[in-house]
Design a protein around this motif. Structure first.
Motif, PDB file in Angstrom:
ATOM      1  N   TYR A   1      43.958  39.552  34.098  1.00 15.31           N
ATOM      2  CA  TYR A   1      43.260  38.596  34.951  1.00 15.31           C
ATOM      3  C   TYR A   1      41.772  38.691  34.646  1.00 15.31           C
ATOM      4  O   TYR A   1      41.202  39.780  34.608  1.00 15.31           O
ATOM      5  N   ALA A   2      41.155  37.560  34.432  1.00 22.08           N
ATOM      6  CA  ALA A   2      39.753  37.530  34.021  1.00 22.08           C
ATOM      7  C   ALA A   2      38.822  37.796  35.200  1.00 22.08           C
ATOM      8  O   ALA A   2      39.149  37.536  36.362  1.00 22.08           O
ATOM      9  N   GLY A   3      37.630  38.293  34.870  1.00 23.80           N
ATOM     10  CA  GLY A   3      36.589  38.459  35.873  1.00 23.80           C
ATOM     11  C   GLY A   3      36.712  39.752  36.654  1.00 23.80           C
ATOM     12  O   GLY A   3      37.625  40.563  36.474  1.00 23.80           O
ATOM     13  N   ILE A   4      35.763  39.934  37.565  1.00 23.70           N
ATOM     14  CA  ILE A   4      35.743  41.102  38.442  1.00 23.70           C
ATOM     15  C   ILE A   4      36.657  40.824  39.626  1.00 23.70           C
ATOM     16  O   ILE A   4      36.512  39.812  40.320  1.00 23.70           O
ATOM     17  N   LEU A   5      37.605  41.715  39.859  1.00 23.13           N
ATOM     18  CA  LEU A   5      38.610  41.499  40.894  1.00 23.13           C
ATOM     19  C   LEU A   5      38.200  42.142  42.216  1.00 23.13           C
ATOM     20  O   LEU A   5      37.502  43.157  42.259  1.00 23.13           O
ATOM     21  N   SER A   6      38.655  41.538  43.288  1.00 26.84           N
ATOM     22  CA  SER A   6      38.499  42.102  44.626  1.00 26.84           C
ATOM     23  C   SER A   6      39.829  41.959  45.346  1.00 26.84           C
ATOM     24  O   SER A   6      40.687  41.161  44.948  1.00 26.84           O
ATOM     25  N   ALA A   7      40.000  42.727  46.402  1.00 26.46           N
ATOM     26  CA  ALA A   7      41.263  42.699  47.139  1.00 26.46           C
ATOM     27  C   ALA A   7      40.997  42.824  48.624  1.00 26.46           C
ATOM     28  O   ALA A   7      39.903  43.206  49.058  1.00 26.46           O
ATOM     29  N   ALA A   8      42.016  42.499  49.411  1.00 31.39           N
ATOM     30  CA  ALA A   8      41.977  42.673  50.860  1.00 31.39           C
ATOM     31  C   ALA A   8      43.346  43.140  51.323  1.00 31.39           C
ATOM     32  O   ALA A   8      44.361  42.868  50.667  1.00 31.39           O
ATOM     33  N   LEU A   9      43.383  43.842  52.448  1.00 26.34           N
ATOM     34  CA  LEU A   9      44.646  44.280  53.048  1.00 26.34           C
ATOM     35  C   LEU A   9      45.061  43.280  54.112  1.00 26.34           C
ATOM     36  O   LEU A   9      44.230  42.796  54.884  1.00 26.34           O
TER      37      LEU A   9
ATOM     38  N   ILE B   1      52.682  40.412  47.897  1.00 29.04           N
ATOM     39  CA  ILE B   1      51.488  40.691  47.122  1.00 29.04           C
ATOM     40  C   ILE B   1      51.075  39.369  46.486  1.00 29.04           C
ATOM     41  O   ILE B   1      51.867  38.749  45.766  1.00 29.04           O
ATOM     42  N   SER B   2      49.865  38.908  46.750  1.00 22.89           N
ATOM     43  CA  SER B   2      49.412  37.619  46.225  1.00 22.89           C
ATOM     44  C   SER B   2      48.475  37.860  45.052  1.00 22.89           C
ATOM     45  O   SER B   2      47.448  38.536  45.188  1.00 22.89           O
ATOM     46  N   LEU B   3      48.841  37.302  43.894  1.00 26.85           N
ATOM     47  CA  LEU B   3      48.086  37.468  42.652  1.00 26.85           C
ATOM     48  C   LEU B   3      47.410  36.159  42.265  1.00 26.85           C
ATOM     49  O   LEU B   3      47.876  35.085  42.653  1.00 26.85           O
ATOM     50  N   PRO B   4      46.333  36.228  41.478  1.00 31.28           N
ATOM     51  CA  PRO B   4      45.650  34.995  41.061  1.00 31.28           C
ATOM     52  C   PRO B   4      46.590  34.036  40.344  1.00 31.28           C
ATOM     53  O   PRO B   4      46.483  32.821  40.498  1.00 31.28           O
ATOM     54  N   SER B   5      47.505  34.565  39.547  1.00 32.10           N
ATOM     55  CA  SER B   5      48.544  33.766  38.893  1.00 32.10           C
ATOM     56  C   SER B   5      49.767  34.642  38.731  1.00 32.10           C
ATOM     57  O   SER B   5      49.807  35.523  37.863  1.00 32.10           O
ATOM     58  N   ALA B   6      50.763  34.435  39.574  1.00 34.62           N
ATOM     59  CA  ALA B   6      51.980  35.233  39.480  1.00 34.62           C
ATOM     60  C   ALA B   6      52.706  34.968  38.170  1.00 34.62           C
ATOM     61  O   ALA B   6      53.389  35.853  37.636  1.00 34.62           O
ATOM     62  N   ASP B   7      52.562  33.752  37.630  1.00 36.47           N
ATOM     63  CA  ASP B   7      53.218  33.426  36.363  1.00 36.47           C
ATOM     64  C   ASP B   7      52.760  34.351  35.242  1.00 36.47           C
ATOM     65  O   ASP B   7      53.532  34.690  34.343  1.00 36.47           O
ATOM     66  N   THR B   8      51.494  34.742  35.264  1.00 38.92           N
ATOM     67  CA  THR B   8      50.973  35.637  34.235  1.00 38.92           C
ATOM     68  C   THR B   8      51.770  36.940  34.209  1.00 38.92           C
ATOM     69  O   THR B   8      52.016  37.518  33.145  1.00 38.92           O
ATOM     70  N   TYR B   9      52.202  37.388  35.360  1.00 42.84           N
ATOM     71  CA  TYR B   9      53.029  38.593  35.453  1.00 42.84           C
ATOM     72  C   TYR B   9      54.479  38.295  35.063  1.00 42.84           C
ATOM     73  O   TYR B   9      55.043  38.950  34.190  1.00 42.84           O
TER      74      TYR B   9
END
Length: 477
Positions: free
Chosen positions: A252-260, A267-275
């Motif tokens: 995943y490109a760029g600097i990542l951040s997360a929240a609980l 688990i919500s990803l920027p693009s689940a398809d990439t996984y």
């Protein structure tokens, strides 16, 4: 982004029809006291496994009123709102409602809750609120919900709402939060909350971190003190990324951040398809993988025992996903968390997977919902005068973790660790006996039941019944 009166995000997937699962219900546990403050341990109520067929919130017992009434409030890690459901609430979901008439310390001026909407509304009130019978705050502001007919809130907020996040963008809310009040009154041993959402030993500690609850070093990371005011999460922190089966980061490109988010099933990803489209990430799972972008991802589980008469969650195929925070890898459990039992939304012979797309483009990049929270130990060092907020992560004691995983070392140590993260360890365990309002109403004596011979039973509200005085003179006239 949809409007969320409780102050937390709405791009969650709470589930569909309720499932009659047995909650791991427990009574309020004991607390540990030290000379400079106290800490309380509360039993979290969680489901044994996650399912797309239902959403059952994680709840914790909170004491409200004088004498106290036990409300099993829904725990929300991304909001700070404290709310009860009134005993006369319209269509409120749950089984523990607050009866203001039973409390001698209840106060209200009937001011409407500022965040009310037509189908989810209430009034601002105050009363004594506490935890475990050892921690309490008098005149604590909260919302008493009078109308809970909104179907969305009815799904994922049961009995009321306990927000455990102090938003740095809202200084008024921080000042009024119950954690702030307990800290400022010197009631707490430490300004921390410890959490285990795993069904093996679900609990919440307020005022201290129980060393018996976790293994390894607590990996502290600072929370963002200037989150995006237009974002839908404010409890954000820097995040290294997620790894797949091959142990490599999903690109995943760029600097990542997360929240609980304790109200999210996924688990919500920027693009689940990439996984899912990378077999190196997914590992050896039966093909084809069911991909319904933004709706549902599913694995072929036709050979799993759950489809051949066994009860409980499916054991296979294995969903491989690891969250990496500050250089430490935290495996997210597959069985009962990421891999779900077949549901009405899934194709025949397929099991839903608790990974989906992060559909909102606002920060943070990744949402760590219940699958992550049920796989780790989480600590929250809430902000005080000279210290910002921090999240801490460790491995739950008793979990299936290797020594090499437990012994991992964080990449960095927060700048203010000596000042803000030097926490006292509890040394004693006093027990509090709590008499609830409902119990106080029951008579100490017993009374005969008409037509039941010598049967004797206690009565509720017997002291409120006017005593009858016979006027024998009048009767004889």
């Amino acid at each position: 982004m949809r409007f969320h009166p409780l102050g937390s995000p709405t791009n969650r997937h709470p589930g569909m029809l309720p499932l009659p699962v047995s909650l791991i219900l427990g009574s309020i546990l004991s607390s540990v006291e030290a000379s400079s403050g106290t800490w309380a341990t509360l039993q979290l109520n969680v489901v044994p496994y996650l399912s797309e067929n239902s959403y059952v919130p994680s709840t914790v017992p909170v004491l409200v009123g004088t004498p106290p009434q036990q409300m099993n409030l829904t725990v929300d890690l991304s909001s700070g709102t404290l709310a009860t459901y009134s005993s006369d609430c319209i269509l409120c979901a749950g089984s523990t409602m607050f009866d203001q008439s039973l409390s001698s310390t209840f106060k209200t001026n009937n001011t409407p809750w500022a965040a009310s909407i037509p189908s989810f509304s209430g009034v601002d009130v105050s009363d004594t609120v506490g935890f475990g019978g050892l921690l309490s705050a008098a005149n604590q502001p909260f919302v008493n919900i009078l109308d809970g007919s909104n179907i969305t809130f009815a799904e994922f907020v049961w009995n009321g709402h306990l927000g455990l996040f102090l938003n740095p963008l809202n200084t008024t809310a921080v000042a009024q939060h119950i954690l702030t009040h307990l800290y400022e009154s010197s009631s707490l041993l430490n300004p921390v909350v410890g959490m285990r959402f795993d069904p093996a030993n679900p609990k919440l500690t307020i005022g201290a971190l129980d060393p018996n609850d976790y293994e390894g070093t607590i990996n502290w990371v600072p929370l963002n003190q200037t989150p995006d005011p237009k974002g839908d999460y404010f409890n954000t922190f820097s995040f290294d990324g997620v790894k797949g089966y091959d142990g490599q980061f999903v690109p995943y490109a760029g600097i990542l951040s997360a929240a609980l988010d304790s109200l999210s099933l996924s688990i919500s990803l920027p693009s689940a398809d990439t996984y899912f489209n990378n077999t190196n990430s997914t590992g050896p799972v039966p093909l084809p993988i069911g991909l319904i972008p933004d709706v549902l991802y599913e694995y072929n589980c036709s050979n799993s025992s759950v489809l051949t008469g066994s009860s409980g969650p499916p054991q296979s195929p294995y969903v491989a996903l690891t969250a990496t925070i500050n250089g430490v890898d935290y495996p997210i459990d597959s069985t009962g968390n990421l891999l779900r039992p077949p549901s009405g939304a899934a194709s025949e012979g397929y099991c839903p997977v608790g990974i989906n797309n992060r559909t909102d483009t606002a920060l943070p990049s990744i949402i760590l919902g219940l699958p992550f929270l049920r796989s780790v130990y989480v600590a929250y060092r809430f902000p005080t005068e000279d210290c910002p907020g921090y999240y801490g992560f460790a491995f739950p004691s008793g979990a299936n973790r290797t020594q090499s995983q437990i012994s991992q070392t964080p990449t960095a140590t927060p700048t203010n660790s000596a000042q803000c993260l030097s926490l006292a360890t509890p040394t004693s365990t006093p027990v509090a006996n709590v008499v609830l309002a409902q119990e106080a109403l029951v008579s100490k004596g017993t009374y005969a039941v008409y037509g039941q011979g010598a049967s004797q039973v206690p009565l509720t509200g017997v002291n409120d019944i006017p005593k009858m005085v016979w006027n024998w003179t009048a009767l004889l006239v």
